[in-house]
Design a protein around this motif. Sequence first.
Motif, mmCIF file in Angstrom:
data_model
loop_
_atom_site.group_PDB
_atom_site.id
_atom_site.type_symbol
_atom_site.label_atom_id
_atom_site.label_comp_id
_atom_site.label_asym_id
_atom_site.label_seq_id
_atom_site.Cartn_x
_atom_site.Cartn_y
_atom_site.Cartn_z
ATOM 1 N N CYS A 15 0.845 -1.197 0.000
ATOM 2 C CA CYS A 15 0.000 0.000 0.000
ATOM 3 C C CYS A 15 0.886 1.254 0.000
ATOM 4 O O CYS A 15 2.038 1.220 0.447
ATOM 5 C CB CYS A 15 -0.898 0.021 1.234
ATOM 6 N N PRO A 17 1.035 4.729 1.673
ATOM 7 C CA PRO A 17 0.492 5.669 2.656
ATOM 8 C C PRO A 17 0.568 7.105 2.130
ATOM 9 O O PRO A 17 1.565 7.513 1.526
ATOM 10 C CB PRO A 17 1.395 5.483 3.875
ATOM 11 N N SER A 28 5.589 6.781 7.048
ATOM 12 C CA SER A 28 4.654 5.665 7.177
ATOM 13 C C SER A 28 4.991 4.545 6.203
ATOM 14 O O SER A 28 4.839 3.353 6.528
ATOM 15 C CB SER A 28 3.217 6.150 6.934
ATOM 16 N N LEU A 32 5.678 0.693 7.138
ATOM 17 C CA LEU A 32 4.937 -0.389 6.494
ATOM 18 C C LEU A 32 5.897 -1.449 5.952
ATOM 19 O O LEU A 32 5.667 -2.654 6.112
ATOM 20 C CB LEU A 32 4.053 0.170 5.378
ATOM 21 N N HIS A 35 7.097 -3.456 8.794
ATOM 22 C CA HIS A 35 6.007 -4.335 9.237
ATOM 23 C C HIS A 35 5.929 -5.576 8.345
ATOM 24 O O HIS A 35 5.764 -6.703 8.839
ATOM 25 C CB HIS A 35 4.713 -3.512 9.185
ATOM 26 N N ASN A 218 -0.781 -6.828 3.337
ATOM 27 C CA ASN A 218 -0.361 -5.595 4.011
ATOM 28 C C ASN A 218 -0.818 -5.603 5.466
ATOM 29 O O ASN A 218 -0.078 -5.194 6.356
ATOM 30 C CB ASN A 218 -0.977 -4.375 3.316
ATOM 31 N N LYS A 272 -6.132 0.382 4.383
ATOM 32 C CA LYS A 272 -5.430 1.496 5.020
ATOM 33 C C LYS A 272 -5.982 1.781 6.421
ATOM 34 O O LYS A 272 -5.217 2.116 7.339
ATOM 35 C CB LYS A 272 -5.510 2.739 4.140
ATOM 36 N N LEU A 275 -4.343 -0.737 8.657
ATOM 37 C CA LEU A 275 -2.951 -0.381 8.947
ATOM 38 C C LEU A 275 -2.880 0.787 9.927
ATOM 39 O O LEU A 275 -1.994 0.831 10.798
ATOM 40 C CB LEU A 275 -2.216 -0.040 7.652
ATOM 41 N N VAL A 280 0.517 1.183 12.094
ATOM 42 C CA VAL A 280 1.583 1.082 11.100
ATOM 43 C C VAL A 280 1.711 2.372 10.300
ATOM 44 O O VAL A 280 2.824 2.828 10.016
ATOM 45 C CB VAL A 280 1.333 -0.117 10.161
ATOM 46 N N ILE A 281 0.591 2.978 9.914
ATOM 47 C CA ILE A 281 0.621 4.208 9.142
ATOM 48 C C ILE A 281 -0.106 5.311 9.915
ATOM 49 O O ILE A 281 -0.951 5.029 10.769
ATOM 50 C CB ILE A 281 0.023 4.039 7.724
#
Length: 311
Positions: A15, A17, A28, A32, A35, A218, A272, A275, A280-281
């Motif tokens: 993804c 961010p 971010s 990610l 992660h 993700n 998103k 996340l 994460v973001i």
Amino acid sequence: MTLPSPLSGVVPPVCTPLTPDNEVDVASLVRLVDHLVAGGVDGLFVLGSSSEAAFLPDRHRAVVVDTVVRHVAGQLPVLAGAIDMATLRVLDHARAAAEAGADGIVVTAPFYTRTHPAEIARHYRLVAGRCGLPVFAYDLPVSVHSKLGADLVLGLAAEGTLAGLKDSSGDEGAFREVVLGARARGDISGFSVLTGAELTVDSALAMGADGVVPGLGNVDPAGYARLYAYCRGGDRERARVEQERLCALFGMVRVGDPARMGGSSSALGAFKAALFLRGVIDCPVTADPQIPLSAEEVGRVGKFLAAAGLL
């Protein structure tokens, strides 16, 4: 790094961010990537459908590829989408990816104009011959309105034009035809067949697929890494349980109200939001003109995460 031949395992489409004003959120993006690496993935695919590549201007695409390649620093192979309407535009993206240090590129059939299979084959040959990177075909007929036939893919693989296939066609019979053809033909070696179907990874691997490119990866990269390991280890029962847990988690893509948004807004918004909720973001915004999820819809994403043991 040298691209594995064939590329196998879990290769999530990363993804992208964004900040509230639709700029790339580099901090971010780095989190990610960390992660995903910590989750045990085997490679990264930037600028794919789950990366919102179709929504990103060239300057955003450049930031994404450069950031990820620099941060990964050879730990994992990085594939970059070189997705555009026709050959000359694709070559611009391919050259930029090569200059940034990507290990391979992912390319759809041409779109917008109507194309003949001979033109699609010529497209791939020209890109492969001029970009200097391994080329993975991306079969995405829902978006480009051309299906990559097994004979076309296998022929291009045999002549060395294609290094692999990322299949998001939803046509399991055609997917199996490519897997069987790649196995049976003596003139193909090192060709990677990857499924983009999050919900049938166990079936695809049982067919003989080399790996999976899951958008949901993700959110839960460790889950897909476990699923891949169970399948490769022959533990069918654990693979079934893990796949079914991921199928339930995938239900988050339908939280968006179809009366006010399209499926892309709902699915990418859910990824998103997940996340964001997992820390994460920093921001769950999707690229314009997609419709954002409401607070209530984000709350429903959180319930899917909790049920899957991710909150």
